[in-house]
Design an enzyme around this catalytic site. Sequence first.
Site, PDB file in Angstrom:
ATOM      1  CG  ASP A  75      -1.960   6.954  -7.139  1.00 53.17           C
ATOM      2  OD1 ASP A  75      -1.855   5.898  -6.482  1.00 53.17           O
ATOM      3  OD2 ASP A  75      -1.434   8.037  -6.789  1.00 53.17           O
ATOM      4  N   GLY A 123       1.547  12.756   3.173  1.00 50.24           N
ATOM      5  CA  GLY A 123       0.602  12.226   4.156  1.00 50.24           C
ATOM      6  C   GLY A 123      -0.839  12.466   3.770  1.00 50.24           C
ATOM      7  CG  HIS A 139       1.248   6.886  -4.170  1.00 53.19           C
ATOM      8  ND1 HIS A 139       0.240   7.707  -4.606  1.00 53.19           N
ATOM      9  CD2 HIS A 139       1.700   7.440  -3.019  1.00 53.19           C
ATOM     10  CE1 HIS A 139       0.092   8.721  -3.778  1.00 53.19           C
ATOM     11  NE2 HIS A 139       0.968   8.584  -2.806  1.00 53.19           N
ATOM     12  CB  SER A 165      -2.786  11.108  -7.303  1.00 52.09           C
ATOM     13  OG  SER A 165      -1.689  10.416  -7.865  1.00 52.09           O
ATOM     14  CB  SER A 208      -0.842  10.178  -0.595  1.00 55.18           C
ATOM     15  OG  SER A 208       0.141  10.944  -1.232  1.00 55.18           O
TER      16      SER A 208
END
Length: 384
Positions: A252, A335, A224, A352, A337
Amino acid sequence: MELTRLLACLAVALPVAYGAPTETAESLHPQILDAMKRDLGLDAEQAVSRVKRDIDASELIGQLQASAGDSFAGAWIGEHDEKVNVAVTDETSAEKVTAAGGNPVIVSNTLSKLEQAQEALDNTDIDQASIMSTDETKSGIASYFVDVASNKLVIEALAGSLDHAKELAKKVGLSESEFEIRTVEEMFTTSATNVYGGDAYIIGGNTRCSIGFNVGVGFVSAGHCGKTGNKVTYNNQAMGSFAGSTFPGSGDMAYIKVDTKTFNLMARINPWGGSDKNRLPVRGSKESAVGASICRSGSTTQVRCGKVTAKKVTVNYSQGRVTGMTRTSACAAGGDSGGSFYTGDQAQGITSGASGNCEAGGTTVFQPINPVLSAYNVGLRKAA
């Protein structure tokens, strides 16, 4: 000047050259003296004498090379006895080296022949493979050079490229007695920027995510964070771009290819404290069980830990449904992620999404790492 007259002169000059150091040599900078003491085990007097001897040896070698012509096969200073060893291909030249005060070594291959083979390699397109497959085979040709002491062309290669190195040597016309293959553990690197799991990177100049794990010629992160083709930067330097991305749907995940001449992809994770030596090593990807402790590293909340609470979780994001996630009690924030999930030195997955926060307590889900490695046919970079 003919060789006999030259050698006669050198035979007289050499004892003086290898005697007491000159006034110029005694003026070595204090920092050089300190470094020679530290790295070579020499005191100040020995260091000054060594530098003088090395300079004079270089002058002698240069003169002999010019005079010996095609018979010259290289020269070197002995590691322990400090003799000036001069390799030549015939007895006549060997006698003249002795007369000059050098130590002759008769060999089979001329320096010019081996250097021509090296030049041929320079003009050969050598496929530089990296850690690109799930079997973790490391391959690559690290370097090649003429080793004058062994009188061979040496090719240094990672374990997965030994056969390739032999093929290259034969391709440039060398027989088995004229080359040597040496196995090395890693490729050379420049003074490039070290990149670790958990570090921040920027997508398209406006979105920050975190690096998961370094693999092959790039790193993996959350899908993402960006789409295939999106450019990324690291500390304001152009870094690479997304080579693949999946989100939402069956995962993801993303694979970002990196300019490995500018960035060193380290097999370690940023623990957000201490020097590079304190970075956490990655040595595998053995999956932890439900109930196991787990930690994550990210560029916003840094290191946070919890436990694995469920696997094969389906998560409904606003962008769509994502399957196959692992749920934990570790917290995270925007951030983080893409950042690293790990247990000990075993990679677990890629951050994720999260609910809650790190002040009141939160829940995080991550994309398991092994399906990511399989999807992009890459292998983890692993620490020794």
